[in-house]
Design a protein around this motif. Structure first.
Motif, PDB file in Angstrom:
ATOM      1  N   PRO A 224       0.809  -1.230   0.000  1.00  0.00           N
ATOM      2  CA  PRO A 224       0.000   0.000   0.000  1.00  0.00           C
ATOM      3  C   PRO A 224       0.837   1.273   0.000  1.00  0.00           C
ATOM      4  O   PRO A 224       0.431   2.284  -0.582  1.00  0.00           O
ATOM      5  N   GLU A 225       2.016   1.246   0.631  1.00  0.00           N
ATOM      6  CA  GLU A 225       2.870   2.437   0.623  1.00  0.00           C
ATOM      7  C   GLU A 225       3.420   2.708  -0.774  1.00  0.00           C
ATOM      8  O   GLU A 225       3.533   3.860  -1.195  1.00  0.00           O
ATOM      9  N   ALA A 226       3.752   1.618  -1.506  1.00  0.00           N
ATOM     10  CA  ALA A 226       4.237   1.795  -2.878  1.00  0.00           C
ATOM     11  C   ALA A 226       3.125   2.339  -3.772  1.00  0.00           C
ATOM     12  O   ALA A 226       3.365   3.175  -4.648  1.00  0.00           O
ATOM     13  N   ILE A 227       1.893   1.876  -3.550  1.00  0.00           N
ATOM     14  CA  ILE A 227       0.749   2.380  -4.314  1.00  0.00           C
ATOM     15  C   ILE A 227       0.541   3.861  -4.022  1.00  0.00           C
ATOM     16  O   ILE A 227       0.315   4.672  -4.935  1.00  0.00           O
ATOM     17  N   ALA A 228       0.617   4.242  -2.743  1.00  0.00           N
ATOM     18  CA  ALA A 228       0.437   5.652  -2.380  1.00  0.00           C
ATOM     19  C   ALA A 228       1.512   6.516  -3.034  1.00  0.00           C
ATOM     20  O   ALA A 228       1.226   7.621  -3.504  1.00  0.00           O
ATOM     21  N   ARG A 229       2.759   6.006  -3.076  1.00  0.00           N
ATOM     22  CA  ARG A 229       3.831   6.777  -3.727  1.00  0.00           C
ATOM     23  C   ARG A 229       3.556   6.929  -5.218  1.00  0.00           C
ATOM     24  O   ARG A 229       3.796   7.996  -5.797  1.00  0.00           O
ATOM     25  N   PHE A 230       3.075   5.847  -5.860  1.00  0.00           N
ATOM     26  CA  PHE A 230       2.780   5.920  -7.292  1.00  0.00           C
ATOM     27  C   PHE A 230       1.720   6.988  -7.561  1.00  0.00           C
ATOM     28  O   PHE A 230       1.876   7.818  -8.467  1.00  0.00           O
ATOM     29  N   PHE A 231       0.647   6.973  -6.791  1.00  0.00           N
ATOM     30  CA  PHE A 231      -0.405   7.969  -7.008  1.00  0.00           C
ATOM     31  C   PHE A 231       0.101   9.368  -6.697  1.00  0.00           C
ATOM     32  O   PHE A 231      -0.281  10.342  -7.354  1.00  0.00           O
ATOM     33  N   GLY A 232       0.962   9.493  -5.700  1.00  0.00           N
ATOM     34  CA  GLY A 232       1.518  10.803  -5.390  1.00  0.00           C
ATOM     35  C   GLY A 232       2.399  11.348  -6.496  1.00  0.00           C
ATOM     36  O   GLY A 232       2.400  12.542  -6.773  1.00  0.00           O
ATOM     37  N   GLU A 233       3.151  10.453  -7.160  1.00  0.00           N
ATOM     38  CA  GLU A 233       4.058  10.885  -8.226  1.00  0.00           C
ATOM     39  C   GLU A 233       3.343  11.149  -9.546  1.00  0.00           C
ATOM     40  O   GLU A 233       3.749  12.025 -10.309  1.00  0.00           O
ATOM     41  N   HIS A 234       2.288  10.395  -9.831  1.00  0.00           N
ATOM     42  CA  HIS A 234       1.680  10.446 -11.161  1.00  0.00           C
ATOM     43  C   HIS A 234       0.267  11.024 -11.216  1.00  0.00           C
ATOM     44  O   HIS A 234      -0.166  11.463 -12.283  1.00  0.00           O
ATOM     45  N   HIS A 235      -0.460  11.031 -10.104  1.00  0.00           N
ATOM     46  CA  HIS A 235      -1.871  11.385 -10.198  1.00  0.00           C
ATOM     47  C   HIS A 235      -2.378  12.294  -9.095  1.00  0.00           C
ATOM     48  O   HIS A 235      -3.564  12.328  -8.820  1.00  0.00           O
ATOM     49  N   THR A 236      -1.501  13.022  -8.452  1.00  0.00           N
ATOM     50  CA  THR A 236      -1.971  13.992  -7.470  1.00  0.00           C
ATOM     51  C   THR A 236      -1.275  15.314  -7.675  1.00  0.00           C
ATOM     52  O   THR A 236      -0.177  15.394  -8.199  1.00  0.00           O
ATOM     53  N   ARG A 237      -1.930  16.352  -7.244  1.00  0.00           N
ATOM     54  CA  ARG A 237      -1.354  17.701  -7.291  1.00  0.00           C
ATOM     55  C   ARG A 237      -1.230  18.190  -5.854  1.00  0.00           C
ATOM     56  O   ARG A 237      -2.206  18.176  -5.109  1.00  0.00           O
ATOM     57  N   GLU A 238      -0.047  18.568  -5.452  1.00  0.00           N
ATOM     58  CA  GLU A 238       0.150  19.042  -4.103  1.00  0.00           C
ATOM     59  C   GLU A 238       0.074  20.564  -4.069  1.00  0.00           C
ATOM     60  O   GLU A 238       0.443  21.242  -5.011  1.00  0.00           O
ATOM     61  N   ALA A 239      -0.392  21.074  -2.933  1.00  0.00           N
ATOM     62  CA  ALA A 239      -0.444  22.521  -2.741  1.00  0.00           C
ATOM     63  C   ALA A 239       0.928  22.986  -2.277  1.00  0.00           C
ATOM     64  O   ALA A 239       1.326  22.775  -1.137  1.00  0.00           O
ATOM     65  N   THR A 240       1.690  23.578  -3.198  1.00  0.00           N
ATOM     66  CA  THR A 240       3.047  24.006  -2.869  1.00  0.00           C
ATOM     67  C   THR A 240       3.020  25.397  -2.270  1.00  0.00           C
ATOM     68  O   THR A 240       2.186  26.228  -2.612  1.00  0.00           O
ATOM     69  N   GLY A 241       3.947  25.635  -1.367  1.00  0.00           N
ATOM     70  CA  GLY A 241       4.085  26.967  -0.800  1.00  0.00           C
ATOM     71  C   GLY A 241       3.109  27.300   0.303  1.00  0.00           C
ATOM     72  O   GLY A 241       3.059  28.454   0.743  1.00  0.00           O
ATOM     73  N   LEU A 242       2.315  26.331   0.785  1.00  0.00           N
ATOM     74  CA  LEU A 242       1.381  26.590   1.875  1.00  0.00           C
ATOM     75  C   LEU A 242       2.053  26.270   3.207  1.00  0.00           C
ATOM     76  O   LEU A 242       2.527  25.160   3.422  1.00  0.00           O
ATOM     77  N   GLU A 243       2.063  27.234   4.102  1.00  0.00           N
ATOM     78  CA  GLU A 243       2.611  26.995   5.430  1.00  0.00           C
ATOM     79  C   GLU A 243       1.601  26.193   6.242  1.00  0.00           C
ATOM     80  O   GLU A 243       0.412  26.542   6.269  1.00  0.00           O
TER      81      GLU A 243
END
Length: 262
Positions: A180-199
């Motif tokens: 499950p951790e490898a799956i979460a990393r895959f989705f994080g790398e390929h299919h999610t957008r992170e909010a950058t610059g938010l404190e």
């Protein structure tokens, strides 16, 4: 065979967006690299309907679409078959299902042991949670967590057939399992957008969140009205505020198509 993707090119992008949202499609604003801003909705079977501005490509001509919606997912339309026309003149046949009071839909079968009462339905890192007694997750459990069909997940080049998809770690009967951790990393790398610059501890408005994440303010407001956005952490007069940590956690589990197969 399944329909993976349907794209409509239009010169009335905003009007078409409002029309299809009005009949129940959860259209989200997207942009891939230097491409144009457009809207996409993931359907119940995992297929995607996209609305693009007709710029480099010509406007899509006559098209007849057939859609089916649950009783609560078609705006104010009553149960039955409705023949509609979108802003460009395309025919949309929408079938709204009948409500069945007292009927409880069955739990999806995953082939694993049931999760105990009170156990979390999502992992702390945004990935799927294995059933009690297991360390791996199946295609069915991954698909349920991310809101798509298991068949679509396993056969799609964006997902299970992507070169970066994690290798299987074991089997549960005839069903393969994945870390499950490898799956979460895959989705994080390929299919999610992170909010950058938010404190993490600072509070942000909708407009500020949109600027940091790349989403459109209208998309965030639509998610708020549909109950698909976390509750605000505070208020500034009549403005709702969210902590950066709240937004980052929410967007970590939000599926965004950043890369498309050529």
């Amino acid at each position: 065979m399944i329909l993976e993707l349907a794209v409509i090119y239009t010169t009335r992008l905003d009007a078409c967006r409002d029309f299809y949202r009005g009949i129940g499609l959860d259209l989200v604003s997207e942009r891939h690299g230097s491409g144009p801003e457009h809207y996409a909705a993931t359907l119940a079977d995992g297929g995607v309907l996209e609305l693009y501005p007709a710029t480099a490509r010509p406007e899509t001509g006559y098209l007849r679409l057939g859609l089916t919606a649950p009783p609560s997912g078609a705006g104010f339309l009553p149960p039955g078959r409705h023949t509609l026309t979108d802003p460009d003149g395309r025919t949309v046949v929408l079938t709204v299902g009948e409500a069945r009071p007292g009927r409880v839909p069955p739990e999806p079968h995953t082939g694993g042991r049931p999760r105990p009462a009170g156990a979390p339905s999502r992992a702390s890192d945004g990935g799927p949670v294995p059933p009690e007694g297991r360390t791996g997750v199946t295609y069915a459990e991954i698909a349920e967590h991310y809101g798509m069909s298991a068949r679509y997940l396993s056969e799609n080049p964006r997902w299970g057939r992507h070169p970066g998809w994690p290798a299987a770690t074991g089997k549960r009967g005839r069903t393969i399992e994945f870390d499950p951790e490898a799956i979460a990393r895959f989705f994080g790398e390929h299919h999610t957008r992170e909010a950058t610059g938010l404190e993490p501890s600072r509070h942000y408005t909708v407009v500020e969140i949109a600027e940091a994440s790349g989403l459109q303010p209208d998309s965030i407001r639509s998610d708020i009205s549909r109950g698909r956005w976390p509750a605000p952490d505070g208020m500034d007069g009549d403005r709702k505020l969210w902590r950066g940590e709240t937004v980052a956690t929410h967007l970590a589990g939000r599926r965004i198509y950043r890369n498309k197969p050529k």
